[in-house]
Design an enzyme around this catalytic site. Structure first.
Site, short mmCIF file in Angstrom:
data_model
loop_
_atom_site.label_atom_id
_atom_site.label_comp_id
_atom_site.label_asym_id
_atom_site.label_seq_id
_atom_site.Cartn_x
_atom_site.Cartn_y
_atom_site.Cartn_z
N GLU A 263 1.12 -1.15 0.09
CA GLU A 263 -0.11 0.00 0.02
C GLU A 263 1.02 1.13 0.03
O GLU A 263 1.52 1.44 0.99
CB GLU A 263 -0.81 -0.03 1.24
CG GLU A 263 -2.29 0.68 0.91
CD GLU A 263 -2.24 1.58 2.16
OE1 GLU A 263 -1.85 2.83 1.82
OE2 GLU A 263 -2.72 1.45 3.24
N CYS A 302 -2.80 8.14 3.98
CA CYS A 302 -2.75 7.72 2.50
C CYS A 302 -3.97 7.78 1.54
O CYS A 302 -3.97 7.92 0.40
CB CYS A 302 -2.62 6.06 2.59
SG CYS A 302 -3.54 5.33 3.87
#
Ligand code: NDP
Length: 687
Positions: A263, A302
């Protein structure tokens, strides 16, 4: 004053059953807001191969011996124990630069995620150690050879390498599905904020709830650990794309096909719909959401909105509204009254963000905020890594390549104008794969066009409008039940997503063989496996009931009077049951037919044992199908077989799934479904 000063701690790793310091004093970690030393971190001298081995040997067999419900119970106990200790974590969280609401997302959001996995494990998984995946595949005409896909836990460890921005949530959202799957974890938090993760792991270890070795912690570098990975291990990584790619191409990861979930950078976009003009509820919601995403965790998320895509005509009003809102954001000490945004995690991080803003300035102009001037409501601008929110505007968005490539990991977003909706979608796609995207619209056609246009490029898409304004969890919140991850530059990984996330740590295997043996493997009765016939299975408590206990019922003939009575009694006078000519004209029927629900009701009448007994309640049916029409004069018979038994932990009962097959006088299956019941563990009930 930020969190009360305390002498810096020397962080330790928790490995092979002991808290172990590194051999050197290590790197100094500073309070993000005051610059005061908080901790020293070092992992030199650890035997990383032994750490992996300890997880595999000490904890793996113990976790695999537990059922899903036992592991879920363990997670619940751990989540509740951490919730009781949560206040102890906040002062350390303040030192990372997180305000109380930021810390809430990290600490209570993380614990909540663990509790959600616990509850999903109990409600959505059977109380077994192996999962079946899909239906039985029949591979022979006589049914003597079939196949069943199963999922079983990996026999290695999962190494979770985490980012600095969520030191608690980042760990808990990963270890919850891993432990539920039955796989031990090694957590390596980012050094910058590892003191908070270390404190939480200390409290976890103290509870004694996890089997020894189920959770190990590395504070500092992971050394040569990756060299020792095998095909039974897994790695997850959250952080920069550069490091992610390096680890993903590590020789041992490549050679052993180690599962690698990544990720990384994500240039998430949010689109203002063409209908959402200034003054509309969606316009106001959009402004609020963009400002919130820029300032929560000082934009170090994020999932934060990096690209703000809006109709060209709305841009002036949008920029003005955002400038106004961002200008009111009080920047200061994370724990000071009134602070809305804290500092970035470190001076290095702030320098990095300032550099990335300069990259963006090559194609975009700053329209709000000055990256080089800090306006503080509290604290010392020289001591903390403070940065005011910065909004940019790129008038030529298709030529503004850096905006689609550079992630400024702080309170920074860029507004991009579009002239038609197709352009908005194309701009969102230029992020080359992101974690999340959102669209703010009240127009169904806009919602459909945008979602279908951006979905293949994203792991999650949120539609914001007036109807969900109060209940929406927002663009930036990953949820335990939803997929978190994205294709392309977002890393190509997938985390959480409810039980999907548990399966990432299990191997799917197609098992072929005779039904009797397949049933022994899965603990589930399947067609062709052994059956037992003795007393009525509804007379058996959970302690007595066995998979394969079966009842063949008496027979019952369906008459015209039955159908008419049922029709008038229930009000279901659909023509296929009542009108001969219309029924005959129907391509599926030759004549009037019995109601499907009449068949199910007659079936229940045939299989129930009416006296008080261990079967406590019927709570539903699964997969009900009516397969052959039932005409007047047809005779029904039921075969009821105990298919799956799930004793419930900490309860006096469990769930039993029964295979129910209704046939006619020719042996044709007219109805097939699973009957779901609650059954007492012992009978008569105790107390
Ligand atoms: P890094 O990629 O440097 O670090 C991420 C994690 O990987 C940390 O735990 C780090 O440990 C570890 N790591 C670094 N090198 C190695 C290695 N050789 N072997 C094993 N582990 C390693 O990212 P940062 O946390 O420093 O953040 C840098 C940038 O990444 C941010 O500015 C942002 O752009 C992006 N980022 C993206 C996130 C996202 O979810 N999309 C989240 C966080 C950051 P250590 O800290 O000890 O070096």
């Amino acid at each position: 004053m930020n969190a009360p000063a305390r002498p810096p701690r020397r962080l330790e790793s928790y490995v092979c059953g002991a808290w172990t310091p590194g051999q050197k004093e290590g790197q100094e970690l500073l309070d993000a807001a005051t610059g005061a030393p908080v901790a020293y971190i070092d992992s030199s001298g650890l035997d990383f191969a032994a750490v992996l081995d300890h997880g595999r040997k000490a904890a793996g067999p113990k976790l695999r011996a537990m059922s899903f419900h036992e592991r879920a119970g363990m997670l619940k106990a751990l989540g509740l124990a951490l919730m009781e200790r949560k206040e102890e974590f906040y002062p350390e969280s303040f030192r990372t630069g997180a305000t109380r609401p930021d810390g809430w997302i990290d600490i209570e959001g993380g614990i909540g995620t663990m509790l959600t996995f616990a509850s999903k494990g109990r409600r959505e998984l059977p109380n077994t150690r192996v999962l079946t995946d899909g239906d039985l595949e029949i591979l022979s005409k006589d049914g003597s050879f079939s196949a069943q896909h199963i999922l079983s836990p990996l026999q290695g460890v999962a190494v979770h390498i985490n980012a600095f921005n969520f030191p608690v949530w980042g760990m808990l959202e990963k270890i919850a599905p891993t432990l539920l799957a039955g796989v031990p974890c090694v957590v390596k938090p980012a050094s910058q904020t590892a003191y908070l993760t270390e404190l939480v792991v200390r409290r976890i270890v103290e509870t004694g709830i996890l089997p020894e070795g189920a959770l190990q912690l590395i504070c500092g570098s992971v050394g040569d650990m990756l060299d020792h990975l095998t095909g039974q291990d897994a790695v997850t990584f959250t952080g920069s794309a550069w490091t992610g790619r390096k680890l993903k191409s590590h020789p041992a990861v490549v050679a052993n096909s180690v599962r690698f979930t990544m990720e990384a950078d994500s240039l998430n976009a949010s689109i203002l719909g063409p209908d959402a003009v200034a003054g509309s509820p969606e316009f106001d919601l959009f402004v609020k959401e963009v400002a919130r995403e820029m300032t929560v965790k000082a934009g170090q998320k994020c999932t934060a909105i990096r690209r703000v895509i809006a109709p060209r005509a709305q841009v002036p009003a949008l920029v003005e509204a955002l400038r106004d809102r961002l200008g009111k954001t009080a920047l200061g000490l994370p724990d000071a009254e009134g602070t809305r945004m804290g500092p970035l995690a470190s001076f290095d991080q702030r320098e990095e963000v300032r550099e990335r803003i300069r990259d963006l300035q090559a194609v975009a102009e700053i329209v709000a905020g000055n990256p080089d001037e800090v306006r503080l409501a509290s604290g010392d601008a020289g001591a903390g890594a403070f940065l005011n929110p910065v909004l940019l505007y790129a008038d030529k968005p298709f030529a503004a390549q850096p905006v689609h490539e550079v992630e400024a990991f702080g309170p920074v977003s860029t507004v991009l104008p579009y002239d038609d909706l197709g352009e908005a979608i194309e701009l969102a796609q230029m992020g080359k794969g992101s974690l999340v995207s959102s669209v703010f619209t009240d127009d169904k056609a806009v919602a459909e066009e945008v979602v279908l246009g951006v979905a293949p490029h994203h792991g999650r898409v949120l539609i914001g409008n007036r109807a969900s304004a109060k209940t929406s969890t927002g663009h930036g919140s990953p949820l335990a039940g939803l997929v978190h991850g994205g294709p392309g530059r977002a890393g190509g990984g997938e985390e959480m997503g409810g039980i999907r996330g548990v399966k990432h740590y299990m191997q799917r295997t197609a098992v072929q063989g005779a039904p009797r043996l397949l049933s022994a493997v899965t603990g589930r009765w399947i067609e062709g496996a052994e059956e037992q016939h003795d007393v009525h299975p509804f007379r058996k408590s959970l302690a007595e009931l066995k998979i394969g206990d079966q009842l063949i019922t008496a027979k019952r003939t369906v008459t015209k009077e039955d159908v008419e009575h049922f029709a008038h009694f229930t009000g279901d006078t659909f023509y296929a049951h009542m009108d001969e000519a219309s029924a005959k004209a129907n391509p599926f029927f030759d004549d009037r037919v019995a109601h499907g629900y009449l068949i199910a009701s007659f079936a229940a009448g045939l299989f129930v044992e009416p006296n008080p007994g261990p079967v406590l309640a019927n709570y539903g049916v699964d997969n009900m199908r009516f397969l052959t029409p039932v005409y007047f004069g047809d005779t029904l018979q039921v075969r009821l077989t105990c298919k799956e038994i799930n004793p419930r932990a900490n309860a006096e009962h469990g769930e039993v799934r029964w295979d129910c097959q209704v046939t006619n006088q020719d042996g044709a299956v007219v109805a097939q479904y699973d009957v779901l019941t609650m059954v007492a563990k012992t009978w008569p009930l105790q107390g």
